[in-house]
Design a protein around this motif. Sequence first.
Motif, short mmCIF file in Angstrom:
data_model
loop_
_atom_site.label_atom_id
_atom_site.label_comp_id
_atom_site.label_asym_id
_atom_site.label_seq_id
_atom_site.Cartn_x
_atom_site.Cartn_y
_atom_site.Cartn_z
N SER A 130 0.83 -1.20 0.00
CA SER A 130 0.00 0.00 0.00
C SER A 130 0.87 1.25 0.00
CB SER A 130 -0.91 0.00 1.24
OG SER A 130 -1.39 1.29 1.52
N TRP A 131 0.66 2.15 -0.98
CA TRP A 131 1.45 3.38 -1.00
C TRP A 131 1.18 4.26 0.21
CZ3 TRP A 131 0.54 8.71 -1.28
CH2 TRP A 131 1.70 9.47 -1.42
N PRO A 132 -0.07 4.54 0.60
CA PRO A 132 -0.26 5.38 1.78
C PRO A 132 0.43 4.83 3.03
CG PRO A 132 -2.31 5.21 0.57
CD PRO A 132 -1.36 4.22 -0.06
N GLU A 133 0.33 3.53 3.24
CA GLU A 133 0.98 2.94 4.42
C GLU A 133 2.49 3.11 4.35
OE1 GLU A 133 1.74 -1.52 6.33
OE2 GLU A 133 0.20 -1.23 4.79
N TRP A 134 3.06 2.82 3.18
CA TRP A 134 4.50 2.90 3.03
C TRP A 134 5.00 4.34 3.13
CZ3 TRP A 134 6.91 5.42 -1.15
CH2 TRP A 134 8.31 5.34 -1.14
N TYR A 135 4.33 5.26 2.45
CA TYR A 135 4.78 6.65 2.44
C TYR A 135 4.68 7.25 3.84
CZ TYR A 135 5.29 11.45 0.65
OH TYR A 135 5.71 12.74 0.37
N ALA A 136 3.65 6.91 4.57
CA ALA A 136 3.50 7.42 5.93
C ALA A 136 4.63 6.94 6.83
CB ALA A 136 2.15 6.99 6.51
N GLU A 137 4.86 5.65 6.86
CA GLU A 137 5.81 5.08 7.83
C GLU A 137 7.26 5.28 7.43
OE1 GLU A 137 7.34 3.40 11.18
OE2 GLU A 137 5.29 4.06 10.78
N HIS A 138 7.57 5.05 6.14
CA HIS A 138 8.98 4.99 5.75
C HIS A 138 9.49 6.26 5.08
CE1 HIS A 138 9.26 0.82 6.91
NE2 HIS A 138 8.14 0.58 6.24
N ARG A 139 8.61 7.23 4.84
CA ARG A 139 9.06 8.49 4.26
C ARG A 139 8.68 9.68 5.13
NH1 ARG A 139 11.91 5.36 2.22
NH2 ARG A 139 12.40 5.12 -0.01
N VAL A 140 7.42 9.90 5.41
CA VAL A 140 7.04 11.10 6.17
C VAL A 140 7.43 10.97 7.65
CG1 VAL A 140 5.15 12.60 6.87
CG2 VAL A 140 5.19 11.65 4.55
N LEU A 141 6.88 9.99 8.33
CA LEU A 141 7.12 9.88 9.77
C LEU A 141 8.57 9.55 10.09
CD1 LEU A 141 3.87 8.06 10.96
CD2 LEU A 141 4.41 10.51 11.02
N ALA A 142 9.21 8.75 9.23
CA ALA A 142 10.61 8.39 9.48
C ALA A 142 11.50 9.63 9.57
CB ALA A 142 11.11 7.46 8.37
N TYR A 143 11.21 10.64 8.74
CA TYR A 143 12.04 11.85 8.74
C TYR A 143 11.49 12.92 9.67
CZ TYR A 143 14.52 9.53 5.08
OH TYR A 143 15.27 8.61 4.39
N ALA A 144 10.18 12.98 9.87
CA ALA A 144 9.63 13.93 10.83
C ALA A 144 10.16 13.64 12.23
CB ALA A 144 8.10 13.86 10.81
N ARG A 145 10.36 12.37 12.55
CA ARG A 145 10.87 11.99 13.87
C ARG A 145 12.32 12.42 14.05
NH1 ARG A 145 8.45 6.22 12.60
NH2 ARG A 145 6.31 6.44 13.41
N ARG A 146 13.05 12.51 12.94
CA ARG A 146 14.47 12.85 13.02
C ARG A 146 14.74 14.34 12.81
NH1 ARG A 146 16.93 9.20 8.46
NH2 ARG A 146 18.76 10.41 8.99
N ALA A 147 13.72 15.09 12.42
CA ALA A 147 13.94 16.46 11.98
C ALA A 147 14.13 17.45 13.13
CB ALA A 147 12.78 16.91 11.10
N GLY A 148 13.78 17.06 14.34
CA GLY A 148 13.95 17.96 15.47
C GLY A 148 12.98 19.12 15.50
N LEU A 149 11.82 18.95 14.87
CA LEU A 149 10.83 20.03 14.85
C LEU A 149 10.08 20.08 16.18
CD1 LEU A 149 9.45 19.42 11.25
CD2 LEU A 149 10.98 21.24 11.99
#
Length: 268
Positions: A126-145
């Motif tokens: 599933s693209w939504p599942e993959w994009y959420a977990e491995h692209r958006v959230l993976a980097y949002a968690r590391r971004a220090g925002l």
Amino acid sequence: MGALAAVGLDPGVLGPGSGVRRVTLPDGRAAVVKRGPSVAAEAAGLRWLAVPGGPPVPEVYAADAEWLVTREIPAGGASAAAAEEFGRRLAALHDAGAPAFGAPPPGGPADAWIGDTGMRNVPVESWPEWYAEHRVLAYARRAGLPDTAVFDEVCGRLPELAGPPEPPSRLHGDLWSGNVLWSTDGAWLIDPAAHGGHRETDLAMLALFGLPHLGRVLAAYAEVAPLAEGWRARVPLHQLFPLLVHTVLFGGGYGSRAMAAAHAALRA
């Protein structure tokens, strides 16, 4: 035999450390030599992206876990005709497909790279599942925002925001304008972060930092491979990934741009 030995280069001549160097091989070919942790993934990506009818990519002369030697492409100028041809060829590349969203190139590592930061390629149906977990959230968690709630909201609504389902496309993966090399014979793709993904992501990246004749590229692309209704409104959604990567790498104003893109995606 290592990559440098395969092309007759002495590592002592290239000097220490990672980086990119332009060299002339003993047989007279102009080449680019790279050293660093990302070269194995890049070599696999270049080979995977070399599809019939697709944008040309530099030939891999030799590669190992430490070194990558590729053909040097002479620089040229961008023209309207070259841009239209690039659009058609990019559609052919995407149409070559991938086994799954997040699938790495054959022989490529799951732990790959985009720029100077890690990028994990994990196949998901599933693209939504993959994009959420491995692209958006993976980097949002590391971004220090200071606040990542908007990214959680986007990911929670991804099934409705993503548009009509599409099969996995074969993506360059880091298709900002600096990785489109205008040469004497058209546009070449360099420095990929290749994986299976949604084709709108590559197109959104082209728009992120400006590309010469982008309108012609997109129009020619759509003539060959029409885009789903509403694709323009989804551009901010697909730009979340590269903006968050830039936030991780460079900080500065990229975090606020990523948050603005997330709010724009929710309004689409």
